[in-house]
Each structure stands twice: as structure tokens, then as C-alpha cells.
Scaffold this active site. Sequence first.
Site, short mmCIF file in Angstrom:
data_model
loop_
_atom_site.label_atom_id
_atom_site.label_comp_id
_atom_site.label_asym_id
_atom_site.label_seq_id
_atom_site.Cartn_x
_atom_site.Cartn_y
_atom_site.Cartn_z
N LYS A 1 14.08 -33.22 45.76
CA LYS A 1 13.48 -33.28 45.20
C LYS A 1 12.15 -33.09 44.81
CE LYS A 1 11.97 -36.76 41.13
NZ LYS A 1 11.67 -38.49 41.30
N GLU A 27 3.82 -46.88 35.01
CA GLU A 27 4.80 -47.08 35.54
C GLU A 27 3.81 -48.00 36.67
OE1 GLU A 27 7.01 -44.42 39.26
OE2 GLU A 27 5.95 -43.44 37.81
#
Length: 395
Positions: free
Chosen positions: A125, A179
Amino acid sequence: MDVAPDAAVASADAQPFVLVTKTRMLVAIGCRHLLSAAEAGEPEAVLGSGGGGAAMLVGALPYDRTRPPHLFQPETVRQVERPAAPVGRPLAVIRSIATCPDPAQFQAAVADVVDLLASGPELRKVVLSRALDLVVDRPIDVDRLIGRLALDEQATVFAVPLPADRRQAPRCLVGATPELLLAKNGAVIQSHPLAGSARRSADSVVDRSAADALIRSDKDRREHAMVVEAILDQLAPCCRELTAPKAPELVATRSMWHLGTPIEGRLKDASISSVRLAALLHPTPAVCGTPRDLADRVIHTHEGYERDFYAGAVGWCDATGDGAWYVSIRCAEITGNHARLYAGAGIVAGSDPSAELEETSAKFTALLRALGVDAPPAASLRPASPALPDLSFPA
């Protein structure tokens, strides 16, 4: 340690450090001491040395782990009620918007990364970002921008005074992040990573459909699992207990749906400070990729600019080591009448360049609306945009 008020952080004197959560607003005023690079490696020692000032460190970790954190001890800290919705004149008139890289370049970079992912099993990723540069007709009022961003109670709003740039202009990183990187209270720690996103809609049927599609998306669930796996692996050696649900949950802000997983643990050694734990985790695969060092090299060759404090972390740490650190996303660097906004997207096998461009456009929405302009279509932006009419909305 020199405990005289530190004049090196002029911007910290002009703009306080602000952190707005669901229940409170923390305001750290002034700069008693700016940590040197050496002191940033032993931040707890600064608070234990005495000499006045608040018994707390605040600041930001840059994206680049090789650069020192920007941490300082404020003169005073206070907690107040959440800010009220701003009233009065419009925030600013948007004069120009430029992109870095432009949409075609960003999509080409995504396609290149997808090819890299397919070329071997090691890279799993990569998070690619892009920036929007806005110029407005007046210096941006950070306090009013904080008030606009705080309308979203699901986000943690922050404003962090940064070191002056080479022109010695005051800078401030302002954002509304969904977050939590790491919070510590005694031996108890928490993290709430997010990865996998979808734009929200004012149409309730479309909005629900987007949420349902996200929670079922194999691509987004794979992307999310990589982040959770990395955080668990990094925290496990520090913890006697560490738990996380097997499946992600939907997390909503005003503009986005996310996949999220709450993680909780109990430390073996409660004396480890929150800032050390945050530095251990940062940057997670949610903003970098996996494996971290390889993904970071791909980012540096494909983005075309330095992230600075975007995709880093912002937060606080007190004298006991307790504190909270949030991932610095959905943010902008403010310098006078200029704002650089950032947004990123996680690229994994099967990622579609046009969909990733759309995701970054959606993530610009909160800051653009707070600054007074709706998000323009990504394809309409060019490296140098002409002047725009007054797009501010009434306060």
C-alpha cells in the site's frame, strides 16, 4: 535548560495552540521553551526540570521521521467550552486556486503505483496526496476558521503554530481530523485508525448507499486491515493486553464516511509517555503505506512536494506522560492570506486513478467550506488558476 520565555517561536506567541474535542477546548498560550532537536528525543526530561511554565508539552510531529518534532512548553494552558459558531463577515474572498500536482499528474502517479504494487509482493500500500494552494483577499482569521471547523463534532479540530518559514512569516497548521493516533491515561492506551473512505451526500438514500458500499468494499477493507495490523504489531511489545474488533465499523464526519477500528491496550510500563508512543506509531499505513520505509520512498518519488507537518501528528503530553495525539489530516498550512490544503488516498492493488482523485477531492471539502468555497470539480483545476469571484458563503 534555559527557562526564559523562548522568543524563537514568534508564531506561538501570536497564535495559541488549540485542540477542540467533543467535550472540551484546550488552549495553550505562549511559548516558555521550544525544545531543541536533542531535547525532542527526551521530551519528558523538559517537563521534569522545573523552571515555570505549564506542565505540558504541545506541538506537532512532521511526516518525515528523520526531522525533529516541533514541541514547545507553553506559558499557560486552559480548558474552555467548545467555540460557538462564528458570526459576522465572511471569512475571506478566494482569489485563486492552484494544484500540486495537477489532476492528470496525480492520476498518472496513482497508475504508476498500481503497477509497482503488481510487480512484486513486498509493496502492499502507498498513500499518495495532493495539495491545493489558495490565495485570499485578507489574512485568514484562524480563530474563526477553528469555529467553522468545530461545527463538525465528530472531528478533532486543531491549530498548531509552526516554525517560521525562510521568509520568517508566521505559519499555522489548522485542521479537523477524524483520526486518533494514540491517547494515554495511566497504563491505558487507545488508538482509532481510519482507512477506507467515501464521500457523504445530503441525499439520505445516496448517503446510506455510499456507507453500505464502503463497509462491503473488499478494496477498502483490505486497505483498512493493513493499518490495524501495523498498529497492533507496533504496540504489542509495549502492552500486556491489546484488543481490537475483528471487523471495522463505519465512522462518519460531516463530509466523509470512513472505516474505523477502536484499539485498546494496557501498557507493561505506564511510564512510557504518550509522545514516545505516538512517535513509535507514526506514520501509520493510513498516511504512508506498508511496508513503511518502502512506501515512503515511493511517496517521495511520486508526490512532487514535501509534506512538512501534513500527515504527521498533533497533540499534547503532560508531566505524567499522559496525553493525546491525532493524525494531522484534513488540514491546511496557513500563512497570512495563503492556505495550502492537503488530501491523500490509499493506493492498493485494484485502485482506480479516477476514483482516488475523487476521494482526494472529497477530503478537501471540509477545509474549503470552512474557508468559504465549495469543492470545485477536480478536473476543472489547473496548476495556475485564474482569479475567482467572491465564493464566500455568509457566516
